[in-house]
Write an enzyme that holds these catalytic residues in place. Structure first.
Site, PDB file in Angstrom:
ATOM      1  N   GLU A   1      -6.099 -21.565 -15.781  1.00  0.00           N
ATOM      2  CA  GLU A   1      -6.521 -22.255 -14.570  1.00  0.00           C
ATOM      3  C   GLU A   1      -7.512 -23.322 -15.010  1.00  0.00           C
ATOM      4  OE1 GLU A   1      -8.386 -21.203 -10.226  1.00  0.00           O
ATOM      5  OE2 GLU A   1      -9.360 -20.428 -12.001  1.00  0.00           O
TER       6      GLU A   1
ATOM      7  N   ASP B   1      -8.644 -17.220 -16.084  1.00  0.00           N
ATOM      8  CA  ASP B   1      -9.350 -17.619 -14.871  1.00  0.00           C
ATOM      9  C   ASP B   1     -10.472 -18.605 -15.151  1.00  0.00           C
ATOM     10  OD1 ASP B   1      -9.965 -17.007 -11.969  1.00  0.00           O
ATOM     11  OD2 ASP B   1     -11.889 -16.462 -12.851  1.00  0.00           O
TER      12      ASP B   1
ATOM     13  N   ASP C   1       0.853  -1.189   0.000  1.00  0.00           N
ATOM     14  CA  ASP C   1       0.000   0.000   0.000  1.00  0.00           C
ATOM     15  C   ASP C   1       0.892   1.243   0.000  1.00  0.00           C
ATOM     16  OD1 ASP C   1      -2.039   1.835   0.373  1.00  0.00           O
ATOM     17  OD2 ASP C   1      -2.085   1.551   2.549  1.00  0.00           O
TER      18      ASP C   1
ATOM     19  N   ASP D   1      -4.835 -11.146 -15.347  1.00  0.00           N
ATOM     20  CA  ASP D   1      -5.849 -12.163 -15.145  1.00  0.00           C
ATOM     21  C   ASP D   1      -6.981 -11.901 -16.127  1.00  0.00           C
ATOM     22  OD1 ASP D   1      -7.144 -14.255 -13.415  1.00  0.00           O
ATOM     23  OD2 ASP D   1      -5.670 -13.473 -11.990  1.00  0.00           O
TER      24      ASP D   1
ATOM     25  N   HIS E   1      -3.273 -17.402  -4.634  1.00  0.00           N
ATOM     26  CA  HIS E   1      -4.205 -16.676  -3.775  1.00  0.00           C
ATOM     27  C   HIS E   1      -5.430 -17.495  -3.385  1.00  0.00           C
ATOM     28  CE1 HIS E   1      -5.758 -16.524  -7.753  1.00  0.00           C
ATOM     29  NE2 HIS E   1      -6.913 -16.088  -7.299  1.00  0.00           N
ATOM     30  N   ASP E   2      -5.565 -18.702  -3.935  1.00  0.00           N
ATOM     31  CA  ASP E   2      -6.702 -19.561  -3.586  1.00  0.00           C
ATOM     32  C   ASP E   2      -6.297 -20.688  -2.640  1.00  0.00           C
ATOM     33  OD1 ASP E   2      -8.447 -18.156  -5.251  1.00  0.00           O
ATOM     34  OD2 ASP E   2      -7.964 -19.408  -6.982  1.00  0.00           O
TER      35      ASP E   2
HETATM   36  C1  GLC Z   1     -10.532 -18.496  -9.829  1.00  0.00           C
HETATM   37  C2  GLC Z   1      -9.772 -17.489  -9.010  1.00  0.00           C
HETATM   38  C3  GLC Z   1     -10.490 -17.316  -7.704  1.00  0.00           C
HETATM   39  C4  GLC Z   1     -11.882 -16.813  -7.978  1.00  0.00           C
HETATM   40  C5  GLC Z   1     -12.621 -17.704  -8.990  1.00  0.00           C
HETATM   41  C6  GLC Z   1     -13.826 -17.026  -9.537  1.00  0.00           C
HETATM   42  O1  GLC Z   1     -10.568 -19.731  -9.253  1.00  0.00           O
HETATM   43  O2  GLC Z   1      -8.445 -17.897  -8.845  1.00  0.00           O
HETATM   44  O3  GLC Z   1      -9.809 -16.483  -6.819  1.00  0.00           O
HETATM   45  O4  GLC Z   1     -12.610 -16.754  -6.807  1.00  0.00           O
HETATM   46  O5  GLC Z   1     -11.817 -18.025 -10.091  1.00  0.00           O
HETATM   47  O6  GLC Z   1     -13.454 -16.006 -10.431  1.00  0.00           O
HETATM   48 CA    CA Z   2      -3.649   1.900  -1.206  1.00  0.00          CA
END
Ligand code: GLC
Ligand code: CA
Length: 556
Positions: free
Chosen positions: A256, A199, A21, A98, A329-330
């Site tokens: 993904e 994604d 940040d 993404d 991140h998942d």
């Molecule tokens: C993918 C992303 C995830 C998101 C999902 C829906 O799995 O990595 O973070 O919640 O798609 O877009």
């Molecule tokens: Ca910020």
């Protein structure tokens, strides 16, 4: 197989909300990424994948896009984005974005139109159905819990959402939808990005019969995978994307792709006929759950974990390339899941690094992984922010599951463990923000942080830098053939990489005990995570990388 820049690259994944940040609002921003390019160059990476920064109401932290051509105010402006692309370029770093096109936000202008009336020109851009017998059109369960259908009062019909109800699924059957997505991809390509992380792409095709699915008696809905995941016909959509956008512009792609069985690798990955450069498979990171039992933790064995990785290594090698990863991140932090985040945190984080990084494919590092960040102690549901975790808590509570059991599952699986702010230094909020961080900072930032990792030459970070240099200067570690060793072991993970007369071996101890190995592995060590290797022994969580020259004309 052809050499390409992305095969030789190392990708760093940034979750912008939690990275850096710069204006004290507690939310990471694009300026923060620009500020940290020096650090990324020091680490040695080539490509940054940035999770969504598009305008979004943030129901699913940016994976619900309101406007593909605008930046979310919290993250900055389009000028900041273009500056980031330009600045990164000066460092020799490419940016991939993404691409979230299975769904949009319900606040996207397309959906605002679509929901207006049954005969709106954009009605068919989403998936609308009338109810049956007073209820939802089908018994499909959204991936985030609850029904996958939401009743919209305006027209009295339901729309489909595989994820949250604020993420209506686009109707890919409609050629105008596909064209709109392709146009948007081209627009971004024109801004100078190098490619896309695609994604949830295996969800874009739905079974057009919209069948009821078999479900367990004690649950109201059935997981929608059977009707929405990797359905026959999906490849037509993807091939069109490849022909129209990806091929002409030589964009790098990593998709993904949960639900793609190994037999289908050629369709997805073949260098000539496949649709993407790489995919993320889920077998190894989901080794601790069973797909048919929702929210049930499943104990696993090292040999199973290794088997999934080896299976993908061998099969992808026949056709193309693979994405290598342990975290994103998942998912939770790899050292907490596959290593030991207590006594042997440093050793096991390095060991895991060596284990996946030297495989055949392009390594992805998720922010914080390179300093060995761990799962965060969370005692109350109020400390979670992730929609998937919150929905899970709500739905399972409704179904009568005991709270401690729900919390225990979240401690092992919640996506928030991978989303706590990046730990830069030992100052307030770990140097992430001067304000109140949007998500709890892991209290261990006092000792686990970038600043400490830079000054400590035995840190996890320094080991990652060594691995990156090693891979960069040895083609065998990029292009060499993979062969597993110690395959049946539940203690040691290992493999060799062979190119021409050069053979490398990687041996990793996944336990907190010393394990004997064949002495010859100790002869020509290039890199180890242990200060003093003892011949013929792998110390707790020790990793050994060795190199041999094969007799001329020897093994291929
Ligand atoms: C993918 C992303 C995830 C998101 C999902 C829906 O799995 O990595 O973070 O919640 O798609 O877009
Ligand atoms: Ca910020």
């Amino acid at each position: 197989m052809a050499s390409t820049w992305w095969k030789e690259s190392i990708v760093y994944q940034i979750y912008p909300r939690s990275f850096q940040d710069t204006n004290g609002d507690g939310v990471g921003d694009l300026k923060g990424i620009i500020q940290r390019l020096d650090y990324l160059q020091y680490l040695g990476i080539d490509v940054i994948w940035i999770c969504p920064v598009y305008d979004s109401p943030n129901d699913d932290n940016g994976y619900d896009i309101r406007d593909y051509h605008a930046i979310l105010e919290e993250f900055g402006t389009m000028d900041d984005m273009l500056e980031l692309i330009g600045e990164a370029k000066k460092y020799g770093i490419r940016i991939i974005m993404d691409l979230v096109a299975n769904h949009t936000s319900d606040e996207h202008a397309w959906f605002a139109e679509s929901r207006k009336s049954k005969d709106n020109p954009k009605r068919d851009w989403y998936i609308w159905k009338g109810g049956t017998g007073g209820g939802e059109p089908t018994n499909w369960e959204s991936i985030f819990g609850g029904s996958a259908w939401e009743l919209d009062e305006t027209t009295g019909e339901y729309y489909l959402h595989c994820f949250s109800k604020k993420q209506p699924d686009l109707n890919w059957e409609n050629p105008d939808v596909r064209q709109a997505v392709f146009d948007m991809m081209e627009w971004w390509a024109d801004q100078g990005i190098a490619g896309f992380r695609v994604d949830a792409v295996t969800f874009i095709k739905k079974d057009q019969r919209f069948p009821q699915l078999g479900k367990e008696d004690n649950r109201p809905y059935a997981p929608l995978n059977e009707a929405c995941l990797n359905q026959p016909g999906i490849l037509d959509f993807l091939r069109e994307m490849k022909e129209k956008v990806l091929m002409p512009r030589e964009m790098m792609t990593v998709a993904e792709a949960p639900g793609v069985p190994i037999e289908q690798i050629p369709d997805y990955l073949d260098e000539e006929t496949g649709v993407f450069n790489m995919i993320f498979q889920f077998d190894h990171v989901d080794i601790d759950i069973k797909p048919d039992a929702r929210g049930v933790y499943h104990p696993w064995k090292l040999s199973e974990f290794k088997r999934t990785l080896t299976k993908w290594q061998l099969e992808t090698a026949k056709y193309g390339w693979m994405a290598l990863y342990l975290e994103n991140h998942d998912h939770v932090r790899s050292v907490s899941k596959f290593g030991d985040d207590g006594k042997y945190r440093t050793e096991s984080a390095k060991m895991l690094a060596a284990y996946y990084f030297m495989m055949r494919g392009t390594p992805f590092i998720y922010q914080g992984q390179e300093i060995g960040m761990t799962n965060c102690p969370i005692d109350s549901i109020d400390e979670y922010a992730d929609i998937m975790s919150l929905n899970f808590y709500r739905e399972e509570t409704k179904l009568g599951r005991a709270e401690p059991e729900i919390m225990e599952y979240l401690a092992k699986r919640s996506r928030d463990h991978g989303r706590t702010p990046m730990q830069w230094d030992a100052g307030p909020a770990a140097g992430f923000t001067t304000g109140e961080p949007w998500l709890k900072v892991n209290p261990n930032f006092i000792h686990i942080n970038v600043e400490n990792s830079i000054s400590d030459d035995q840190s996890v970070l320094q080991f990652y830098r060594q691995l990156i240099k090693l891979r960069r200067s040895n083609k065998a570690l990029v292009y060499g053939d993979y062969e597993e060793i110690y395959a049946e072991s539940d203690e040691i993970g290992g493999y060799s990489r062979t190119l021409g007369e050069e053979r490398w071996t990687v041996l990793c101890n996944f336990t907190d005990r010393s394990i004997p190995i064949e002495g010859s592995y100790s002869d020509t060590i290039i890199l180890s995570n242990s200060m003093e290797h003892e011949r013929g022994i792998l110390k707790p969580y020790e990793a050994l990388i060795s190199k041999y020259l094969l007799p001329h004309g020897g093994v291929k």
